[in-house]
Scaffold this active site. Structure first.
Site, PDB file in Angstrom:
ATOM      1  N   ASN A   1       1.183  -0.906  -0.115  1.00 57.04           N
ATOM      2  CA  ASN A   1       0.412  -0.186  -0.349  1.00 57.04           C
ATOM      3  C   ASN A   1       0.651   1.701  -0.292  1.00 57.04           C
ATOM      4  O   ASN A   1       1.488   1.603   1.353  1.00 57.04           O
ATOM      5  CB  ASN A   1      -0.865  -0.208   1.298  1.00 57.04           C
ATOM      6  CG  ASN A   1      -1.245   1.149   1.147  1.00 57.04           C
ATOM      7  OD1 ASN A   1      -2.035   2.448   0.244  1.00 57.04           O
ATOM      8  ND2 ASN A   1      -2.178   1.754   2.747  1.00 57.04           N
ATOM      9  N   TRP A   2       0.781   1.678  -1.122  1.00 57.69           N
ATOM     10  CA  TRP A   2       1.801   3.353  -1.128  1.00 57.69           C
ATOM     11  C   TRP A   2       1.243   4.509  -0.261  1.00 57.69           C
ATOM     12  O   TRP A   2       1.916   5.439  -0.878  1.00 57.69           O
ATOM     13  CB  TRP A   2       2.352   2.283  -2.612  1.00 57.69           C
ATOM     14  CG  TRP A   2       3.117   2.472  -2.977  1.00 57.69           C
ATOM     15  CD1 TRP A   2       3.477   1.012  -2.392  1.00 57.69           C
ATOM     16  CD2 TRP A   2       4.697   2.436  -4.412  1.00 57.69           C
ATOM     17  NE1 TRP A   2       5.251   0.975  -2.724  1.00 57.69           N
ATOM     18  CE2 TRP A   2       5.086   1.291  -3.851  1.00 57.69           C
ATOM     19  CE3 TRP A   2       4.749   3.896  -5.193  1.00 57.69           C
ATOM     20  CZ2 TRP A   2       6.666   1.567  -4.816  1.00 57.69           C
ATOM     21  CZ3 TRP A   2       5.725   4.073  -6.818  1.00 57.69           C
ATOM     22  CH2 TRP A   2       6.454   2.774  -6.114  1.00 57.69           C
ATOM     23  N   LYS A   3       0.227   4.193   0.114  1.00 54.51           N
ATOM     24  CA  LYS A   3      -0.697   5.763   0.162  1.00 54.51           C
ATOM     25  C   LYS A   3      -0.049   7.154  -0.474  1.00 54.51           C
ATOM     26  O   LYS A   3      -0.031   6.742  -1.680  1.00 54.51           O
ATOM     27  CB  LYS A   3       0.100   5.564   1.926  1.00 54.51           C
ATOM     28  CG  LYS A   3      -0.337   4.715   2.263  1.00 54.51           C
ATOM     29  CD  LYS A   3      -0.301   4.621   3.664  1.00 54.51           C
ATOM     30  CE  LYS A   3       0.410   3.977   4.793  1.00 54.51           C
ATOM     31  NZ  LYS A   3       0.037   3.899   6.273  1.00 54.51           N
TER      32      LYS A   3
ATOM     33  N   HIS B   1      -9.433   1.239   4.892  1.00 53.60           N
ATOM     34  CA  HIS B   1      -8.046   1.713   5.044  1.00 53.60           C
ATOM     35  C   HIS B   1      -8.361   2.606   6.826  1.00 53.60           C
ATOM     36  O   HIS B   1      -9.350   3.470   6.014  1.00 53.60           O
ATOM     37  CB  HIS B   1      -6.917   2.149   4.440  1.00 53.60           C
ATOM     38  CG  HIS B   1      -6.076   1.864   4.807  1.00 53.60           C
ATOM     39  ND1 HIS B   1      -5.797   2.868   6.459  1.00 53.60           N
ATOM     40  CD2 HIS B   1      -4.639   0.920   4.870  1.00 53.60           C
ATOM     41  CE1 HIS B   1      -4.436   2.563   6.418  1.00 53.60           C
ATOM     42  NE2 HIS B   1      -4.225   1.635   5.749  1.00 53.60           N
TER      43      HIS B   1
ATOM     44  N   GLU C   1      -7.107   4.496   7.483  1.00 50.56           N
ATOM     45  CA  GLU C   1      -6.811   5.663   7.206  1.00 50.56           C
ATOM     46  C   GLU C   1      -7.508   6.572   6.760  1.00 50.56           C
ATOM     47  O   GLU C   1      -7.859   8.175   7.557  1.00 50.56           O
ATOM     48  CB  GLU C   1      -5.420   6.230   6.670  1.00 50.56           C
ATOM     49  CG  GLU C   1      -4.029   5.772   7.388  1.00 50.56           C
ATOM     50  CD  GLU C   1      -2.862   5.414   6.642  1.00 50.56           C
ATOM     51  OE1 GLU C   1      -2.724   5.481   5.557  1.00 50.56           O
ATOM     52  OE2 GLU C   1      -2.104   4.601   7.611  1.00 50.56           O
TER      53      GLU C   1
ATOM     54  N   GLU D   1      -6.079  -5.402  10.007  1.00 50.12           N
ATOM     55  CA  GLU D   1      -4.573  -4.169  10.743  1.00 50.12           C
ATOM     56  C   GLU D   1      -4.838  -2.957  11.937  1.00 50.12           C
ATOM     57  O   GLU D   1      -6.335  -2.791  11.897  1.00 50.12           O
ATOM     58  CB  GLU D   1      -4.874  -3.277   9.568  1.00 50.12           C
ATOM     59  CG  GLU D   1      -4.374  -3.460   8.327  1.00 50.12           C
ATOM     60  CD  GLU D   1      -3.505  -2.808   7.237  1.00 50.12           C
ATOM     61  OE1 GLU D   1      -2.935  -3.075   6.793  1.00 50.12           O
ATOM     62  OE2 GLU D   1      -4.396  -1.275   6.897  1.00 50.12           O
TER      63      GLU D   1
ATOM     64  N   GLY E   1       2.675   1.951  10.550  1.00 54.76           N
ATOM     65  CA  GLY E   1       3.284   3.144  10.551  1.00 54.76           C
ATOM     66  C   GLY E   1       4.019   3.612  12.337  1.00 54.76           C
ATOM     67  O   GLY E   1       4.537   4.176  12.248  1.00 54.76           O
TER      68      GLY E   1
ATOM     69  N   SER F   1       2.748  -3.123  10.038  1.00 54.63           N
ATOM     70  CA  SER F   1       4.826  -2.331  10.459  1.00 54.63           C
ATOM     71  C   SER F   1       5.846  -4.002  10.503  1.00 54.63           C
ATOM     72  O   SER F   1       5.889  -4.119  11.008  1.00 54.63           O
ATOM     73  CB  SER F   1       5.233  -2.349  11.944  1.00 54.63           C
ATOM     74  OG  SER F   1       4.601  -1.234  12.545  1.00 54.63           O
TER      75      SER F   1
ATOM     76  N   GLY G   1       2.716  -0.947   4.027  1.00 50.66           N
ATOM     77  CA  GLY G   1       2.982   0.641   3.657  1.00 50.66           C
ATOM     78  C   GLY G   1       3.889   0.677   3.968  1.00 50.66           C
ATOM     79  O   GLY G   1       4.802   0.117   2.545  1.00 50.66           O
ATOM     80  N   GLY G   2       4.760   1.060   5.271  1.00 47.27           N
ATOM     81  CA  GLY G   2       6.350   1.555   4.612  1.00 47.27           C
ATOM     82  C   GLY G   2       7.687   0.815   4.143  1.00 47.27           C
ATOM     83  O   GLY G   2       8.266   1.087   3.558  1.00 47.27           O
TER      84      GLY G   2
HETATM   85  C1  PEP Z   1      -0.508  -0.397   6.267  1.00 50.29           C
HETATM   86  O1  PEP Z   1      -1.494   1.287   5.747  1.00 50.29           O
HETATM   87  O2  PEP Z   1      -1.471  -0.585   5.666  1.00 50.29           O
HETATM   88  C2  PEP Z   1      -0.128  -1.006   6.600  1.00 50.29           C
HETATM   89  C3  PEP Z   1       0.386  -1.863   7.178  1.00 50.29           C
HETATM   90  O3  PEP Z   1       1.151   0.297   6.763  1.00 50.29           O
HETATM   91  P1  PEP Z   1       3.163  -0.103   7.659  1.00 50.29           P
HETATM   92  O4  PEP Z   1       2.445  -1.122   6.904  1.00 50.29           O
HETATM   93  O5  PEP Z   1       3.316   1.196   7.183  1.00 50.29           O
HETATM   94  O6  PEP Z   1       2.597  -0.257   9.026  1.00 50.29           O
END
Ligand code: PEP
Length: 248
Positions: A10-12, A93, A95, A163, A169, A208, A229-230
Site C-alpha cells: 500500500n503506497w498510500k 483502510h 486512515e 490491521e 506505521g 509494521s 505500507g512503509g
Molecule cells: C498500512 O497502511 O496498510 C500498513 C500496514 O502500513 P505499515 O506497514 O507502514 O504499518
C-alpha cells in the site's frame, strides 16, 4: 489446505513517475516467486503507467467510490479504476475511516461496486489501541467485518486485511498469539457470514510488517499474507517479505 500467500503493498500518498522503477524491481522479484500472489496499490495517478510498464503484475487502487458515476468531486468510480488498469482495490483502510469518516455501510457499498466492475476488494478492519486496552478488539473487528461484508462475497474476489490501527506505521506489532486469536475470530465470523467457501477467503495481517518480522507473522495460523505500507516502497524492503511468504 493452506491458502496461497498474498502480499500487497500500500503506497498510500507516496509515489511519482520517478518511482516507477521501484515497481518494476518489485514486479521482477514477484515474477521469481510464483508461489505467492504479489501486488502494489499505487496512488491512482500512477495506476495506468504502472500497469503499462509491468504487464501481468497486479496493480490495485487504494479506494473507490460506491457510486457508478455522478456528483462526487474528487472521487473515482470502479469503472474508472478498472479502465486505468487496476484489478482490485483496498477499501476501508483505517486512515480513510479516520480522515474521511468512512463507515462500514459505505465500505460495504464500495466492495459491491468494485465487484460489480469485475475487480477484487481488500476490506480493512482493525481496532484502536484504546479498544484493545479495553479488551474490545475482537468485538470491534468482527462487528466491522459483519457490517462491511458485501453481498454475494466469495474468495475469488474478496480479501480481508486485519490491521490493528496502533500497529500501522508505528513499528509496533502485536504478539503472534494476539494475531492468531484475531485471525481465528475473523475466520469464524467469515464462516457465519458466508458459510461455504469461507476457509478460502484470504486474511492478511497489516501493521509494521517488514523483512525481519514477516516470517513469524506469516507462520501464524490463518495469516494468509500481508498488507504492507512503509516496507513496500522499495524492492530492497519489500523483497524480503515476498521471500518470507514464498518460504512460509
Ligand atoms: C498500512 O497502511 O496498510 C500498513 C500496514 O502500513 P505499515 O506497514 O507502514 O504499518
Amino acid at each position: 489446505m493452506a491458502n496461497r500467500k498474498y502480499i500487497v503493498g500500500n503506497w498510500k500518498m507516496n509515489g511519482l513517475r520517478e518511482n516507477l522503477g521501484d515497481i518494476a524491481d518489485i514486479a521482477a522479484i514477484a515474477a521469481g516467486h510464483d508461489g505467492v500472489d504479489v501486488g502494489i496499490c499505487t496512488p491512482a495517478t500512477l495506476i495506468a503507467a504502472a500497469v503499462q510498464a509491468n504487464p501481468g503484475f497486479a496493480i490495485g487502487a487504494q479506494d473507490c467510490h460506491f457510486a457508478e458515476s455522478g456528483a462526487h468531486t474528487g472521487c473515482l468510480s470502479a469503472a474508472m479504476l478498472k479502465e486505468a488498469g487496476a484489478t482490485y482495490s483496498i477499501l476501508g483502510h483505517s486512515e480513510r475511516r479516520a480522515d474521511q469518516q468512512e463507515g462500514d455501510t459505505e465500505i460495504k457499498g464500495k466492495a459491491e461496486a468494485v465487484h460489480a466492475a469485475g475487480m477484487g476488494a481488500i476490506i480493512c478492519v482493525g481496532e484502536t489501541e484504546e479498544e484493545r486496552d479495553a479488551c474490545q478488539a475482537i468485538e470491534v473487528v468482527t462487528v466491522q467485518l459483519a457490517n462491511s461484508f458485501p453481498d454475494g462475497a466469495s474468495a475469488d474476489w474478496l480479501t480481508i486485511a486485519y490491521e490493528p490501527v496502533w500497529a500501522i506505521g508505528t513499528g509496533r506489532v502485536p504478539a503472534a498469539s494476539d494475531v492468531e486469536e484475531m485471525h481465528a475470530a475473523v475466520r469464524a465470523k467469515l464462516g457465519e457470514l458466508m458459510g461455504h467457501g469461507s476457509e478460502e477467503v484470504r486474511i492478511l495481517y497489516g501493521g509494521s510488517m517488514n523483512g525481519d518480522n514477516a516470517a513469524e507473522l506469516l507462520a501464524v495460523p490463518n495469516v494468509d499474507g500481508g498488507l504492507v505500507g512503509g516496507a513496500s516502497l522499495t524492492a530492497a524492503k519489500f523483497g524480503p517479505i515476498i521471500e518470507a511468504a514464498s518460504a512460509a
